[in-house]
Write an enzyme that holds these catalytic residues in place. Structure first.
Site, short mmCIF file in Angstrom:
data_model
loop_
_atom_site.label_atom_id
_atom_site.label_comp_id
_atom_site.label_asym_id
_atom_site.label_seq_id
_atom_site.Cartn_x
_atom_site.Cartn_y
_atom_site.Cartn_z
N ARG A 153 38.90 41.23 37.36
CA ARG A 153 38.89 39.90 36.94
C ARG A 153 37.57 39.19 37.33
NH1 ARG A 153 42.48 34.47 35.49
NH2 ARG A 153 42.71 35.23 33.21
N GLY B 170 47.27 31.65 28.96
CA GLY B 170 47.87 31.03 30.26
C GLY B 170 48.76 29.81 29.62
N ARG B 171 48.54 28.69 29.55
CA ARG B 171 49.12 27.40 29.40
C ARG B 171 50.20 27.73 28.22
NH1 ARG B 171 43.79 25.70 30.40
NH2 ARG B 171 43.71 24.12 32.29
N TYR C 55 36.15 32.44 44.24
CA TYR C 55 36.72 32.94 45.31
C TYR C 55 36.05 33.60 46.02
CZ TYR C 55 40.51 29.80 43.56
OH TYR C 55 41.45 28.92 43.02
N GLN D 218 47.92 40.68 41.09
CA GLN D 218 46.80 40.16 41.57
C GLN D 218 46.44 39.85 43.03
OE1 GLN D 218 44.84 36.17 40.68
NE2 GLN D 218 43.66 37.12 39.42
#
Length: 374
Positions: A235, A331-332, A188, A101
């Site tokens: 993404r 994810g988690r 971002y 990424q």
């Protein structure tokens, strides 16, 4: 519902993935200092999770100004490239496929993280709020801080940044990655250009939606020129919520997110990229993505679609069975369960996550989670 749908092969660009379970980009802040260099510990972490059909690395800043959190790895120095090669070699040794990424935080940074203590860079000089950055206060110690006020990039600097993305893609291939993902989510830099909230420019990169999408369009074109469209993903984190509900770090709220992101996805479809990753809001009581948006994403985009955001095996299987997505990112759960695909396949219980060890540190909460066989 059966989880069999997770274990049907799927074509993603030039690759055939063995399953539809994805390790998404997860910031863990374990790079070696000084230099933000990937290391053997990180290689072990990714190796443990290589049974995913697709692994996507944590965000790697494409240049020094792209860093917003202490100890995150870069992909712009020879030492960093060599470090990432340890990671890709480890994943490939297990038969895995891993994309890098490419990350630039833009305004979500602090002067202490910037070269020469300069202001962070952004489309416009508008400070980030409702978000914190993480700065180092000493060896292995740090604290949350308010982002510094950014300065606006000149038109020339924006064009130079496009080429920095292309160079980062070259670096990723040199490091052995199978492809790259452009991080256009979570508030971002690229997200800042897309959003009218943060982009108040009056040059070719501001104003109309097409102008606000120009930065992304040029990055995609430049990176496709390096890796090819069949090794590229993008993404997004579209938020369908009022501003007071939104957490800016999970994406900037648009007045019309449906129109904004479908237009962006149409552009990606024209470029022929391999996949689109949609990061959904994942906090308590977060708004769901509207079903009509999911359907329009599927109709607009012919490549692989990845969904991420508090998925259970059952919820993920529902998306796959409905043909609204092709892969589900966990994810988690993948942090706490290095053998997550096997646990999903067999219906085994999942380890709980230790939230205290998610960011920074060493082996604890990183490479010491047990597999079910243990």
């Amino acid at each position: 519902m059966s989880t069999q749908s997770f274990f049907q092969p799927v074509k993603l660009g030039r690759y055939t993935l063995s399953n539809r379970i994805t390790l998404p980009p997860l910031t863990r802040q374990r790079s070696s200092q000084p230099g933000n260099v990937p290391n053997e510990l990180m290689a072990s972490y990714y190796r443990q999770r290589a049974s995913a059909g697709l692994l996507i690395s944590e965000g790697a800043q494409i240049e020094p100004r792209g860093q917003g959190y202490a100890w995150t790895p870069g992909i712009h120095t020879p030492e960093q490239i060599d470090g990432w090669r340890k990671v890709t070699n480890a994943v490939h040794a297990e038969g895995g496929i891993i994309f890098a990424q490419l990350w630039h935080v833009g305004r979500v940074s602090h002067t202490s993280l910037q070269p020469n203590g300069d202001a962070p860079v952004a489309p416009s000089a508008i400070p980030a709020n409702q978000v914190s950055v993480f700065i180092e206060t000493g060896p292995g110690t740090g604290t949350l801080a308010t982002p510094s006020i950014p300065r606006a990039l000149s038109t020339k600097e924006v064009k130079e940044l496009v080429q920095l993305y292309a160079q980062a893609a070259r670096n990723a291939l040199d490091a052995g990655f199978d492809g790259v993902e452009i991080h256009c989510a979570n508030g971002y830099l690229v997200n800042q250009f897309i959003s009218a909230q943060t982009n108040q420019r009056d040059d070719e990169y501001g104003g109309s939606l097409q102008n606000r999408l120009r930065f992304l369009r040029e990055i995609v074109q430049a990176v496709v020129g390096v890796v090819g469209p069949d090794r590229l993903g993008v993404r997004f984190a579209p938020l369908f919520a009022s501003t007071d509900e939104a957490r800016v770090y999970l994406g900037l709220v648009e007045e019309d997110p449906h129109t904004t992101y479908i237009e962006a996805i149409n552009m990606l479809e024209a470029a022929g990229i391999a996949y689109l990753s949609i990061a959904e809001a994942d906090w308590d009581n977060a708004p769901d993505l509207p079903e009509d948006f999911r359907r329009d994403v599927r109709n607009a985009f012919s490549g692989c679609i990845i969904y991420a955001g508090r998925y259970t095996a059952t919820r993920g299987a529902n998306i796959l069975e409905a043909n609204l997505g092709d892969l589900i990112a966990f994810g988690r759960p993948f942090i706490a369960n290095p053998d997550l695909p096997a646990r999903i396949a067999h219906g085994w219980p999942w380890n709980p996550l230790d939230p205290e060890t998610m960011y920074g540190g060493a082996e604890a909460g990183y490479t010491d989670y047990p597999t079910y066989a243990d």
